[in-house]
Design an enzyme around this catalytic site. Structure first.
Site, mmCIF file in Angstrom:
data_model
loop_
_atom_site.group_PDB
_atom_site.id
_atom_site.type_symbol
_atom_site.label_atom_id
_atom_site.label_comp_id
_atom_site.label_asym_id
_atom_site.label_seq_id
_atom_site.Cartn_x
_atom_site.Cartn_y
_atom_site.Cartn_z
ATOM 1 N N CYS A 1 0.928 -1.191 0.004
ATOM 2 C CA CYS A 1 -0.037 -0.053 0.051
ATOM 3 C C CYS A 1 1.019 1.112 -0.093
ATOM 4 C CB CYS A 1 -0.952 -0.100 1.151
ATOM 5 S SG CYS A 1 -0.164 0.308 2.965
ATOM 6 N N CYS B 1 3.419 1.603 2.574
ATOM 7 C CA CYS B 1 4.648 0.848 2.471
ATOM 8 C C CYS B 1 5.531 1.739 1.578
ATOM 9 C CB CYS B 1 4.382 -0.492 1.824
ATOM 10 S SG CYS B 1 3.351 -1.555 2.710
ATOM 11 N N ASP C 1 12.895 26.706 -31.425
ATOM 12 C CA ASP C 1 14.589 27.112 -32.229
ATOM 13 C C ASP C 1 13.997 27.309 -33.745
ATOM 14 O OD1 ASP C 1 17.098 27.436 -32.848
ATOM 15 O OD2 ASP C 1 16.710 25.247 -33.472
ATOM 16 N N ASP D 1 16.509 21.458 -31.115
ATOM 17 C CA ASP D 1 17.166 20.230 -31.665
ATOM 18 C C ASP D 1 18.540 20.406 -31.514
ATOM 19 O OD1 ASP D 1 17.472 21.750 -33.806
ATOM 20 O OD2 ASP D 1 17.602 20.185 -34.912
ATOM 21 N N ASP E 1 20.828 24.846 -28.381
ATOM 22 C CA ASP E 1 19.582 24.942 -27.765
ATOM 23 C C ASP E 1 19.525 24.429 -26.280
ATOM 24 O OD1 ASP E 1 18.233 25.921 -30.003
ATOM 25 O OD2 ASP E 1 18.150 23.752 -30.949
#
Length: 800
Positions: free
Chosen positions: A34, A37, A493, A692, A696
């Site tokens: 549970c 735990c 970008d 990418d 960046d």
């Protein structure tokens, strides 16, 4: 075997610099039943000196620990968890998926067997009880003895694991759901040992409560497995064998085969590229995938799965990359194209040179990212964790209060029970005051369920991360998912993000000879991975320009590159930076050419040799076909859209106009991009940055949510919170939709679990809830949270 890996801040932007210098380990945790735990395991790990972060996922039964290797070892982490009453093993990345599947299946079988062991005697006991009730037969000693005999294996044999975990929780002073179940069944059964027919009902209740508890555990195990099916499906894509080609063909052998094919009038088998016939296809040997190494050459036949990441060196075919990108349309592949492991070759045969194996393959990294996302926590879960930590002690206090109140105020409450029995048939008002008090106390104990609170967030996050992976959206951490649905501004970008990253040389302005401009520029750029650099090198190749070797290359972030070629220093840079470094840049003719090209949206690179301007190259990078549509989708959501680029203002404006972006910031260095993102954040905007490239990465880290295109550089992807594998900008809107829908499920789950407990506990304390019904309600609460999360699996993005 001890398996850890360096943990850099790029793998989790939420980590502090101190945490970034640490190492991380993924632990498989056993014995959690549970939310209490998982909170106990988290507390145990976080209290160890040297541990800076410990995240425990109840649904995945795993823990991710960031620690200082000089202060604590992996063995110390495992020992601490084992000493606290749970079991812990190291999740080896090479075998983690198989172990997870095996443990999951074993857990389901064990839960099923325990339930069946409890179900058979419980069913008999319930049948006898219902028969006696229908015949209005009072309990007698025979019935009492039968109940004791049938209930014993249910409570003490099938339920033994529950009692073991309960005792372990008591020893570590962290009571959990198992403690409540044990208190609701063991004392109840022991009361039945009294030779009083009235207490037979307690024995029946103890058996029924344990049986329904074990049923809920079994259903819970099965349902949780459905949430992890995304990882299991990914793992199942890994092939077991590969067709290994012994060696690449020698040039003289290839030429001999080509001549022989020409004499016979038979073309090459490889289709248009004519290279497949040069390879010794008949010599391919089937080998286990484990022995394949980087540099090996593999034959992939039609209909087969590509065994490992690599590059196509011969043949042509179409490849279904849906598992990687979410795109159902096949992609044409020929010599020089990238091949992604686990994707399906559809038509022709391919020869693939292996570039990545094992844990470095795209599939392995994809699985790791999904696991990390499923194991992470979102900020909203912190409240649920705090509530769960106090929940069981509060329930125990409420149970004691219920017993005391029903005992001390037996007269008026007994009258209340008799009145309620006239309306609610399950209220047993015929019991003695002491028995009635005990009966209602049992109902309070078993109706309390912190499991629903503990499962509310991780279950939705597991399913959401898996759903995203199927669409090529890799979520690196849960916090990003919560933040993404609150984003107000999306910053893009330009090069490689909005544009195709397949630029081509359009114009060349030479101060001397045109061939010299291309020769020196391509020589300097041949080691660079930048799209503009590749365009220059490709143009030089088309013009059959022989390139001298480059000894050294240095990237100047946001400006260009500087290289040593032979005895010469070559600079390829944007006009602004080149004007500061070279002589002869600001001539009228060159300035006019630059202005003309930039107005057409072309990017200009100045080429310098030994400090003097050699010429200029104009490169055009066309806009991606989906860019304008993706921008329009974001605008319809009410989001602000901006573009940041290191390109010149005129070229940037031309691209932005075609994409439909009004806010443009051009000529920006990486530091400038960070500063502008910070300005947006300071004004109250929640910023998502999409990029990418290497330049960046800083802005991706600074943004509230960094989104990297999977077609970009590894550095950008590592710096981001989300990765869009297929590089389609339409996936930005899809990611936001997924985030909003997943977060909605999380809020629904937390709301349901909270309302359930707020309503059920007072009803049980008032004596209006039978213990068996209370246990059924408790199980329903947890299962409702699980099944509500699983509805994400079948949701369509156009429905979200």
């Amino acid at each position: 075997m001890t398996t850890t890996f360096p943990y850099s801040s790029s793998e989790n932007p939420a980590l502090s610099p101190e945490q970034a210098k640490s190492e991380a380990a993924q632990l498989q945790i056993g014995g959690m039943s549970c939310a209490g735990c998982s909170a106990s395991v988290s507390q145990t790990l976080n209290q160890i000196p040297g541990v800076s972060l410990a995240e425990v996922n109840l649904a995945a039964e795993q823990a991710r620990v960031v620690f200082e290797p000089g202060q604590v070892t992996v063995e110390g982490l495992l020992q601490a968890v084992n000493d606290s009453g749970f079991s812990a093993t190291l999740a080896d990345p090479e075998t983690a998926i198989q172990i997870l599947q095996d443990n999951h299946q074993q857990g389901i079988r064990e839960a099923r067997d325990r339930f069946l062991l409890a179900a058979i005697p419980s069913a008999i006991l319930m049948g006898v009880m219902l028969y006696c009730m229908s015949k209005n037969m009072p309990h007698n000693m025979h019935h009492h003895i039968l109940a004791l005999v049938l209930a014993f294996p249910v409570v003490f044999v099938a339920g033994w694991v529950t009692h073991q975990q309960s005792w372990a929780a008591i020893r570590r002073k962290a009571p959990n759901m198992d403690v409540l179940i044990s208190l609701g069944t063991v004392p109840t059964y022991l009361i039945g040992l009294l030779a009083v027919p009235e207490v037979t009902v307690f024995v029946e209740v103890a058996a029924m409560v344990m049986a329904f508890h074990l049923l809920s555990r079994y259903l819970d195990k099965r349902a949780r497995g459905k949430a992890s099916q995304a990882i299991e499906r990914l793992a199942g894509l890994q092939v077991k064998q590969a067709h290994l080609l012994p060696t690449p063909p020698r040039e003289d052998d290839a030429q001999e085969r080509s001549d022989r094919a020409g004499e016979d009038g038979d073309g090459a088998d490889g289709g248009s590229d004519g290279e497949l016939s040069d390879w010794p296809i008949a010599d391919a040997v089937d080998v286990p995938i484990q022995v394949v190494q980087v540099g090996d050459y593999l034959l992939v036949k039609p209909g087969e799965v590509i065994p490992a990441d690599g590059q196509v060196v011969a043949g042509s075919s179409s490849v279904n990359e849906a598992i990687a990108t979410g795109e159902s349309m096949p992609v044409e592949k020929s010599s020089g194209d990238r091949a992604i492991g686990a994707t399906v070759n559809q038509q022709g045969s391919l020869v693939v040179e292996v570039t990545r194996t094992g844990r470095n393959t795209f599939l392995a990294q994809m699985i790791r990212l999904v696991q990390e996302a499923q194991g992470s926590k979102v900020p909203i879960q912190q409240l649920a964790d705090r509530v769960t930590g106090y929940f069981v002690p509060v329930v125990l206090a409420l149970a004691l209060t219920t017993f005391a109140v029903w005992t001390l105020a037996a007269g008026p409450l007994g009258q209340f029970a008799r009145s309620a029995a006239a309306v609610l048939p399950w209220v047993n008002a015929d019991l003695s005051p002491l028995s009635l008090a005990a009966f209602n106390t049992i109902a309070v104990l078993v109706v309390a369920c912190p499991c629903a609170l503990g499962l509310a967030t991780p279950m939705a996050l597991m399913v959401g991360a898996g759903k995203g992976a199927e669409r090529g959206i890799l979520i690196r951490n849960g916090e990003a998912l919560q933040t993404l649905q609150s984003v107000t501004t999306v910053v893009f970008d330009k090069t490689g993000t909005l544009t195709q990253a397949k630029p081509s040389v359009q114009n060349i302005w030479p101060a001397g000879r045109q061939e010299e401009v291309i020769e020196w520029a391509a020589a300097a750029e041949q080691l660079s991975e930048h799209p503009l650099a590749r365009a220059i090198v490709e143009y030089a190749s088309q013009q059959q320009v022989e390139l001298p070797d480059v000894q050294e290359m240095q990237a100047i972030a946001g400006c260009g590159i500087r290289a040593t070629v032979g005895d010469h220093q070559v600079l390829v840079a944007n006009p602004r930076y080149a004007a500061q470094q070279l002589t002869g840049v600001e001539t009228d003719r060159l300035t006019e050419a630059i202005t003309e090209w930039e107005e057409l949206g072309q990017t200009v690179a100045i080429v310098g040799l030994d400090g003097a301007c050699l010429g200029a190259i104009a490169i055009a990078d066309p806009l991606k076909p989906e860019s304008a549509r993706a921008i329009e989708q974001l605008k319809r959501r009410g989001l602000q859209v901006a573009m940041l680029t290191g390109d010149n203002p005129r070229a940037a404006a031309a691209i932005a106009q075609r994409a439909g972006i009004d806010c443009v910031k051009a000529g920006m260095l990486p530091a400038d991009k960070i500063a502008w993102v910070q300005e947006l954040q300071a004004s109250g905007e929640v910023v998502a940055m999409v990029g990418d490239g290497i330049n960046d990465a800083p802005a991706l880290k600074q943004a509230d949510v960094g989104i990297a295109l999977g077609t970009g550089t590894d550095i950008a992807i590592e710096a981001a919170d989300l990765a869009l594998v297929r590089g389609d900008l339409a996936a930005v809107a899809e990611a936001m939709t997924l985030a909003r829908f997943t977060f909605r499920k999380i809020k629904q789950n937390l709301g349901w679990a909270s309302i359930y407990n707020l309503i059920a506990l007072p009803i049980a304390a008032c004596g209006l809830l039978h213990p068996i019904m209370a246990e059924i309600a408790m199980a329903f609460s947890s299962l409702n949270v699980i099944w509500n999360s699983l509805t994400l699996r079948t949701a369509r993005f156009d429905d979200m």
